[in-house]
Motif scaffolding. Structure first.
Motif, short mmCIF file in Angstrom:
data_model
loop_
_atom_site.label_atom_id
_atom_site.label_comp_id
_atom_site.label_asym_id
_atom_site.label_seq_id
_atom_site.Cartn_x
_atom_site.Cartn_y
_atom_site.Cartn_z
N SER A 72 -10.59 0.66 4.51
CA SER A 72 -11.42 0.13 3.44
C SER A 72 -10.99 -1.28 3.02
O SER A 72 -11.81 -2.08 2.58
CB SER A 72 -11.39 1.06 2.22
N GLU A 73 -9.71 -1.58 3.17
CA GLU A 73 -9.23 -2.92 2.80
C GLU A 73 -9.26 -3.90 3.96
O GLU A 73 -8.93 -5.07 3.79
CB GLU A 73 -7.82 -2.82 2.23
N GLY A 74 -9.63 -3.43 5.15
CA GLY A 74 -9.76 -4.32 6.29
C GLY A 74 -8.45 -4.69 6.96
O GLY A 74 -8.38 -5.66 7.71
N VAL A 75 -7.42 -3.91 6.75
CA VAL A 75 -6.11 -4.20 7.32
C VAL A 75 -6.15 -4.08 8.84
O VAL A 75 -5.64 -4.94 9.56
CB VAL A 75 -5.03 -3.26 6.73
N LEU A 76 -6.77 -3.01 9.34
CA LEU A 76 -6.81 -2.80 10.79
C LEU A 76 -7.59 -3.90 11.49
O LEU A 76 -7.18 -4.40 12.54
CB LEU A 76 -7.43 -1.43 11.10
N ARG A 77 -8.70 -4.30 10.90
CA ARG A 77 -9.51 -5.38 11.49
C ARG A 77 -8.71 -6.68 11.53
O ARG A 77 -8.74 -7.41 12.52
CB ARG A 77 -10.78 -5.58 10.67
N GLU A 78 -7.97 -6.93 10.48
CA GLU A 78 -7.15 -8.14 10.41
C GLU A 78 -6.04 -8.13 11.47
O GLU A 78 -5.78 -9.13 12.12
CB GLU A 78 -6.54 -8.26 9.02
N ILE A 79 -5.42 -7.00 11.67
CA ILE A 79 -4.36 -6.88 12.68
C ILE A 79 -4.93 -7.14 14.07
O ILE A 79 -4.35 -7.89 14.86
CB ILE A 79 -3.70 -5.48 12.61
N LYS A 80 -6.06 -6.53 14.37
CA LYS A 80 -6.67 -6.72 15.68
C LYS A 80 -7.05 -8.18 15.89
O LYS A 80 -6.91 -8.74 16.98
CB LYS A 80 -7.92 -5.84 15.82
N ARG A 81 -7.55 -8.81 14.83
CA ARG A 81 -7.99 -10.20 14.93
C ARG A 81 -6.82 -11.16 15.16
O ARG A 81 -6.94 -12.15 15.86
CB ARG A 81 -8.72 -10.59 13.65
N ARG A 82 -5.66 -10.84 14.62
CA ARG A 82 -4.51 -11.72 14.72
C ARG A 82 -3.68 -11.52 16.00
O ARG A 82 -2.69 -12.21 16.20
CB ARG A 82 -3.60 -11.54 13.51
N ARG A 83 -4.07 -10.58 16.84
CA ARG A 83 -3.32 -10.34 18.06
C ARG A 83 -3.32 -11.55 18.98
O ARG A 83 -2.36 -11.79 19.69
CB ARG A 83 -3.88 -9.15 18.81
N LEU A 141 -7.52 4.18 3.41
CA LEU A 141 -7.21 3.02 2.55
C LEU A 141 -7.13 1.74 3.37
O LEU A 141 -7.68 0.70 2.99
CB LEU A 141 -5.89 3.24 1.83
N MET A 142 -6.44 1.82 4.51
CA MET A 142 -6.29 0.64 5.36
C MET A 142 -7.64 0.18 5.90
O MET A 142 -7.92 -1.02 5.96
CB MET A 142 -5.33 0.93 6.50
N VAL A 147 1.99 16.04 5.09
CA VAL A 147 2.05 14.68 5.63
C VAL A 147 0.75 14.29 6.32
O VAL A 147 0.29 13.16 6.22
CB VAL A 147 3.24 14.56 6.61
N GLU A 148 0.14 15.26 7.02
CA GLU A 148 -1.09 14.96 7.76
C GLU A 148 -2.19 14.45 6.82
O GLU A 148 -2.88 13.49 7.14
CB GLU A 148 -1.59 16.22 8.49
N ARG A 149 -2.31 15.08 5.68
CA ARG A 149 -3.33 14.67 4.71
C ARG A 149 -3.02 13.27 4.17
O ARG A 149 -3.92 12.45 3.98
CB ARG A 149 -3.39 15.68 3.58
N ALA A 150 -1.74 12.99 3.94
CA ALA A 150 -1.34 11.67 3.45
C ALA A 150 -1.62 10.58 4.49
O ALA A 150 -2.04 9.48 4.15
CB ALA A 150 0.13 11.68 3.08
N ILE A 151 -1.41 10.91 5.76
CA ILE A 151 -1.69 9.94 6.83
C ILE A 151 -3.17 9.63 6.88
O ILE A 151 -3.58 8.48 7.02
CB ILE A 151 -1.17 10.48 8.19
N ARG A 152 -4.01 10.67 6.77
CA ARG A 152 -5.46 10.45 6.77
C ARG A 152 -5.88 9.57 5.59
O ARG A 152 -6.70 8.67 5.73
CB ARG A 152 -6.20 11.78 6.72
N MET A 187 0.85 -1.15 0.00
CA MET A 187 0.00 0.00 0.00
C MET A 187 0.90 1.23 0.00
O MET A 187 1.87 1.28 0.74
CB MET A 187 -0.87 -0.04 1.25
N GLU A 188 0.54 2.20 -0.80
CA GLU A 188 1.42 3.35 -0.96
C GLU A 188 0.59 4.62 -1.09
O GLU A 188 -0.44 4.63 -1.77
CB GLU A 188 2.25 3.17 -2.22
N VAL A 189 1.03 5.68 -0.41
CA VAL A 189 0.38 6.98 -0.50
C VAL A 189 1.46 8.01 -0.76
O VAL A 189 2.45 8.08 -0.04
CB VAL A 189 -0.37 7.33 0.81
N LYS A 190 1.28 8.80 -1.79
CA LYS A 190 2.26 9.83 -2.14
C LYS A 190 1.99 11.09 -1.29
O LYS A 190 0.85 11.47 -1.08
CB LYS A 190 2.13 10.21 -3.61
#
Length: 68
Positions: free
Chosen positions: A23-34, A20-21, A10-15, A1-4
């Motif tokens: 919408s793709e379910g990355v955060l949910r996956e990380i929490k689930r795998r803890r 993106l994360m 930088v603040e806008r890029a972080i948001r 995943m890449e954001v220019k």
């Protein structure tokens, strides 16, 4: 995943990256795998998620066909 990062900063890029994360379910996956998830719990969770997706599709289907 890449954001220019452009002149907007930088603040806008972080948001944008967070959106993106999410919408793709990355955060949910990380929490689930803890923690370890027993196979029976995993199966029940997958069934619940599938049921939720099926109900969501069912609600959207009449709208797609142009019905009330």
């Amino acid at each position: 995943m890449e954001v220019k990062v452009d002149e907007r900063g930088v603040e806008r890029a972080i948001r944008k990256l967070r959106r993106l994360m999410a919408s793709e379910g990355v955060l949910r996956e990380i929490k689930r795998r803890r923690h370890y998830e027993k196979p029976s719990v995993k199966m029940k969770r997958k069934l619940r998620e599938a049921e939720r997706r099926r109900k969501r599709r069912q609600r959207k289907r009449p709208m797609m066909r142009g019905e009330a």
